[in-house]
Design a protein around this motif. Sequence first.
Motif, short mmCIF file in Angstrom:
data_model
loop_
_atom_site.label_atom_id
_atom_site.label_comp_id
_atom_site.label_asym_id
_atom_site.label_seq_id
_atom_site.Cartn_x
_atom_site.Cartn_y
_atom_site.Cartn_z
N ILE A 205 0.82 -1.28 0.06
CA ILE A 205 -0.02 -0.04 0.08
C ILE A 205 0.79 1.43 -0.07
O ILE A 205 1.68 1.33 0.84
CB ILE A 205 -0.96 -0.01 1.16
N ARG B 208 -1.99 -1.04 -4.08
CA ARG B 208 -2.78 0.22 -4.14
C ARG B 208 -2.17 1.37 -3.89
O ARG B 208 -0.98 1.33 -3.19
CB ARG B 208 -4.06 0.20 -3.15
N LYS C 198 -10.12 -4.02 2.27
CA LYS C 198 -9.76 -4.01 0.91
C LYS C 198 -8.94 -5.08 0.70
O LYS C 198 -8.62 -5.19 -0.52
CB LYS C 198 -9.98 -2.76 0.21
N ASP D 23 -2.73 -7.00 -5.98
CA ASP D 23 -3.83 -6.00 -5.40
C ASP D 23 -2.94 -4.83 -4.88
O ASP D 23 -3.75 -4.25 -3.93
CB ASP D 23 -4.36 -6.86 -4.17
#
Length: 360
Positions: free
Chosen positions: A38, A62, A87, A60
């Motif tokens: 992240i 982000r 998420k 995934d």
Amino acid sequence: MSYKNFPMVPKVIFGRGSFNQINEVLAPKRLSIHSPFIFLIDDVFKNNTWLLSRISLAYDDRIIFISAKEEPKTSQVDTLVEDIILKSKERPSGIIGIGGGTLLDLAKAVSIMITNEGEAKDYQGWDLVKNAAIYHVGIPTISGTGAEVSRTTVLTGPERKLGINSDFTPFDQVFLDSELTKDVPNDQWFYTGMDCYVHCIESLTGTYLNAFSETYGNMALDLCKEIFLEGNLSEVDAQEKLMMASWHGGMSIAYSQVGIAHAMSYGLSYLLGTKHGIGNCIVFDHLESYYPEGVKLFKKMKSKHNISLPQGLCADLSDREFDIMIDVAMSLEPLWENAIGKNWKKTITREKLKALYQKM
């Protein structure tokens, strides 16, 4: 006597263009394809392809853009943590903070709160964190705060402005790429640079001073003088040296403490939302009686760089508002003890602080 066993940042990459290695540094740290990285990035870079094109998102991963216009808050940390956990299929592989002190502090706090229960405000203080944070990386895009190296993450909570000071706070990896600081506006450059300068003065004149703090503090102070007073450096040299001044300035307070300017600027920040760097400058400007040499030099730097500080911040405040600021400032006992000594409460009165705030 028991000595503190402080952690340091275990890995650091220094050099212009070193940010290009971000993907190869992160790759071995990925826990699984469902365990994202992240990126918390200052939203000034939202459309900056020069920076963003170098981050390869996979699976995934982000990017979350965050405004640094306001100081980081405990509630903001809680919201981010909830969003990230909801998420992500699995616990993230790491949190990467890219920006100034605000973004770096948020990245540190989020990485801690992913593995610790409750709310961020529960951990404001010294050594309250129980579980190690997840892997976290700091990439400063402005120099001076020392957030890239410190064991604290300064947050404004519902009751006070206070850091999460813990052995789990420091980054696991830092990138010091001065090229990332090339577009910082002049006043911003000055304010965060002065944050570093004030760290040095407060550390070097404090009662907590020791050879560890002094060595780093003197290096950072010499660099600040070279950058902000002598001023005959090339732009690249100035950027490189301020990055190192920030690092050393942050190290100088690891084994000591900051002082009066920080304590009082926390009050301004808590009540009025004044940003940390400029808050330190506004307060420090009025502290001649505590830091005579330091303030004299600061005023020279200010005029050399044509900086005019905001005036009249506290002009229309009520007694109750002054009390709130004074409460926040006086709650930071280690800072006062470092500045004045164990008996600081005999000389530092609420009236004295109010009179100082009224000048700002």
